[in-house]
Design a protein around this motif. Structure first.
Motif, PDB file in Angstrom:
ATOM      1  N   TRP A 267       0.833  -1.202   0.000  1.00 10.40           N
ATOM      2  CA  TRP A 267       0.000   0.000   0.000  1.00 10.40           C
ATOM      3  C   TRP A 267       0.872   1.259   0.000  1.00 10.40           C
ATOM      4  CZ3 TRP A 267      -4.587   1.845  -1.006  1.00 10.40           C
ATOM      5  CH2 TRP A 267      -4.991   3.049  -0.463  1.00 10.40           C
ATOM      6  N   ILE A 268       1.892   1.273   0.828  1.00 10.11           N
ATOM      7  CA  ILE A 268       2.781   2.426   0.927  1.00 10.11           C
ATOM      8  C   ILE A 268       3.554   2.625  -0.375  1.00 10.11           C
ATOM      9  CG2 ILE A 268       4.756   3.399   2.176  1.00 10.11           C
ATOM     10  CD1 ILE A 268       1.985   3.443   3.642  1.00 10.11           C
ATOM     11  N   VAL A 269       3.999   1.545  -0.997  1.00 13.79           N
ATOM     12  CA  VAL A 269       4.687   1.648  -2.289  1.00 13.79           C
ATOM     13  C   VAL A 269       3.753   2.243  -3.338  1.00 13.79           C
ATOM     14  CG1 VAL A 269       5.619   0.261  -4.191  1.00 13.79           C
ATOM     15  CG2 VAL A 269       6.395  -0.141  -1.863  1.00 13.79           C
ATOM     16  N   LEU A 270       2.490   1.817  -3.332  1.00 12.18           N
ATOM     17  CA  LEU A 270       1.514   2.374  -4.276  1.00 12.18           C
ATOM     18  C   LEU A 270       1.351   3.878  -4.055  1.00 12.18           C
ATOM     19  CD1 LEU A 270      -0.597   1.837  -6.487  1.00 12.18           C
ATOM     20  CD2 LEU A 270      -2.221   1.337  -4.679  1.00 12.18           C
ATOM     21  N   LEU A 271       1.244   4.292  -2.797  1.00 18.21           N
ATOM     22  CA  LEU A 271       1.139   5.725  -2.506  1.00 18.21           C
ATOM     23  C   LEU A 271       2.402   6.473  -2.918  1.00 18.21           C
ATOM     24  CD1 LEU A 271      -0.606   5.863   0.985  1.00 18.21           C
ATOM     25  CD2 LEU A 271      -1.578   6.404  -1.252  1.00 18.21           C
ATOM     26  N   ALA A 272       3.561   5.893  -2.658  1.00 17.20           N
ATOM     27  CA  ALA A 272       4.822   6.545  -3.028  1.00 17.20           C
ATOM     28  C   ALA A 272       4.946   6.694  -4.536  1.00 17.20           C
ATOM     29  CB  ALA A 272       6.004   5.749  -2.468  1.00 17.20           C
ATOM     30  N   ARG A 273       4.496   5.696  -5.280  1.00 16.42           N
ATOM     31  CA  ARG A 273       4.546   5.792  -6.751  1.00 16.42           C
ATOM     32  C   ARG A 273       3.645   6.911  -7.256  1.00 16.42           C
ATOM     33  NH1 ARG A 273       6.775   1.876  -9.939  1.00 16.42           N
ATOM     34  NH2 ARG A 273       5.252   2.361 -11.548  1.00 16.42           N
ATOM     35  N   ILE A 274       2.499   7.059  -6.633  1.00 11.64           N
ATOM     36  CA  ILE A 274       1.608   8.152  -7.034  1.00 11.64           C
ATOM     37  C   ILE A 274       2.258   9.488  -6.695  1.00 11.64           C
ATOM     38  CG2 ILE A 274      -0.588   9.294  -6.522  1.00 11.64           C
ATOM     39  CD1 ILE A 274      -1.780   6.489  -6.266  1.00 11.64           C
ATOM     40  N   ASP A 275       2.866   9.571  -5.530  1.00  8.93           N
ATOM     41  CA  ASP A 275       3.525  10.811  -5.109  1.00  8.93           C
ATOM     42  C   ASP A 275       4.680  11.165  -6.043  1.00  8.93           C
ATOM     43  OD1 ASP A 275       4.233  13.020  -3.540  1.00  8.93           O
ATOM     44  OD2 ASP A 275       5.605  11.813  -2.334  1.00  8.93           O
ATOM     45  N   LEU A 276       5.464  10.185  -6.436  1.00 10.67           N
ATOM     46  CA  LEU A 276       6.656  10.456  -7.248  1.00 10.67           C
ATOM     47  C   LEU A 276       6.365  10.586  -8.734  1.00 10.67           C
ATOM     48  CD1 LEU A 276       9.119   8.012  -5.467  1.00 10.67           C
ATOM     49  CD2 LEU A 276       9.058  10.515  -5.291  1.00 10.67           C
ATOM     50  N   HIS A 277       5.320   9.945  -9.208  1.00 11.64           N
ATOM     51  CA  HIS A 277       5.077   9.896 -10.653  1.00 11.64           C
ATOM     52  C   HIS A 277       3.766  10.537 -11.065  1.00 11.64           C
ATOM     53  CE1 HIS A 277       8.532   7.294 -11.013  1.00 11.64           C
ATOM     54  NE2 HIS A 277       8.028   6.491 -10.087  1.00 11.64           N
ATOM     55  N   VAL A 278       3.248  11.442 -10.245  1.00 14.16           N
ATOM     56  CA  VAL A 278       1.981  12.068 -10.587  1.00 14.16           C
ATOM     57  C   VAL A 278       2.168  12.927 -11.843  1.00 14.16           C
ATOM     58  CG1 VAL A 278       2.280  14.061  -9.066  1.00 14.16           C
ATOM     59  CG2 VAL A 278      -0.009  13.304  -9.659  1.00 14.16           C
ATOM     60  N   ARG A 279       1.302  12.743 -12.830  1.00 14.27           N
ATOM     61  CA  ARG A 279       1.398  13.476 -14.094  1.00 14.27           C
ATOM     62  C   ARG A 279       0.332  14.550 -14.235  1.00 14.27           C
ATOM     63  NH1 ARG A 279       1.599   8.570 -18.159  1.00 14.27           N
ATOM     64  NH2 ARG A 279       2.652   7.226 -16.706  1.00 14.27           N
ATOM     65  N   SER A 280      -0.682  14.469 -13.401  1.00  8.90           N
ATOM     66  CA  SER A 280      -1.758  15.441 -13.520  1.00  8.90           C
ATOM     67  C   SER A 280      -2.152  15.932 -12.140  1.00  8.90           C
ATOM     68  CB  SER A 280      -2.968  14.811 -14.215  1.00  8.90           C
ATOM     69  OG  SER A 280      -3.526  13.812 -13.399  1.00  8.90           O
ATOM     70  N   ALA A 281      -2.897  17.008 -12.124  1.00 12.86           N
ATOM     71  CA  ALA A 281      -3.359  17.567 -10.850  1.00 12.86           C
ATOM     72  C   ALA A 281      -4.324  16.617 -10.148  1.00 12.86           C
ATOM     73  CB  ALA A 281      -4.026  18.913 -11.086  1.00 12.86           C
ATOM     74  N   ALA A 282      -4.958  15.727 -10.883  1.00 14.88           N
ATOM     75  CA  ALA A 282      -5.900  14.772 -10.274  1.00 14.88           C
ATOM     76  C   ALA A 282      -5.181  13.776  -9.369  1.00 14.88           C
ATOM     77  CB  ALA A 282      -6.662  14.033 -11.360  1.00 14.88           C
ATOM     78  N   GLY A 283      -3.884  13.592  -9.569  1.00 11.92           N
ATOM     79  CA  GLY A 283      -3.140  12.661  -8.737  1.00 11.92           C
ATOM     80  C   GLY A 283      -2.936  13.162  -7.314  1.00 11.92           C
TER      81      GLY A 283
END
Length: 180
Positions: A112-128
């Motif tokens: 779960w934490i890895v999934l959140l970290a990937r979103i934090d590091l690789h967010v491409r849009s403001a929706a992320g």
């Protein structure tokens, strides 16, 4: 034991107490780990009972072991007055026992934490950003029990962002082709 019957009521969010109850019940051979069936029931939860009538129930066996069963349950009822949240560590112990249970719960939480970290590091849009914030907020409820019921909004939001990104990339490719 007499203590079990006297303490069958549940006071709320006390997960350490439930972990102690799990250990006591396993020690007294009144409850055995279910070898991942509860995690499987959590994964199967989105499937409607109309499609899968014998879909596994979540946490009913532990609620019965803790004294939450009642007589006279009608057809289609589980026969318990309440299910009891065992907590993240307790859920691991409930699934795989005292040796493999805590590491299994820790592994799921690490994913779960890895999934959140990937979103934090690789967010491409403001929706992320709102999705990341939602994931952080949901983390507290996932500590209570690792369940998709809590994480549904996150996964639906993630799916929506992926679909929008897919349409954006396909429309950008179409524009490139028409300008060439």
């Amino acid at each position: 034991s007499d203590i079990l019957e006297a303490e069958a009521t549940h006071g709320g969010w006390n997960m350490y107490e439930e972990l102690c109850w799990l250990n006591l019940l396993m020690e007294e051979k009144k409850y055995t780990p279910n070898m991942g069936r509860r995690y499987f029931a959590e994964l199967a939860n989105p499937v409607p009972r109309a499609i899968w009538p014998d879909k596994p129930l979540i946490g009913i066996d532990y609620a019965i072991a803790r004294g939450q069963s009642f007589e006279g349950a009608g057809e289609g009822q589980a026969g318990v007055g309440a299910t009891i949240s065992t907590g993240m560590i307790g859920q691991g112990v409930d699934n795989f026992g005292t040796v493999f249970g805590p590491p299994s719960a820790a592994l799921l939480m690490a994913i779960w934490i890895v999934l959140l970290a990937r979103i934090d590091l690789h967010v491409r849009s403001a929706a992320g950003v709102p999705l990341y914030i939602l994931g952080l907020v949901l983390t507290f409820n996932l500590g209570r029990d690792i369940t998709f019921l809590v994480a549904y909004p996150f996964f639906f939001g993630l799916l929506a962002i992926k679909v929008v990104d897919l349409f954006k990339s396909s429309s950008n490719m179409n524009r490139k082709r028409t300008t060439e």
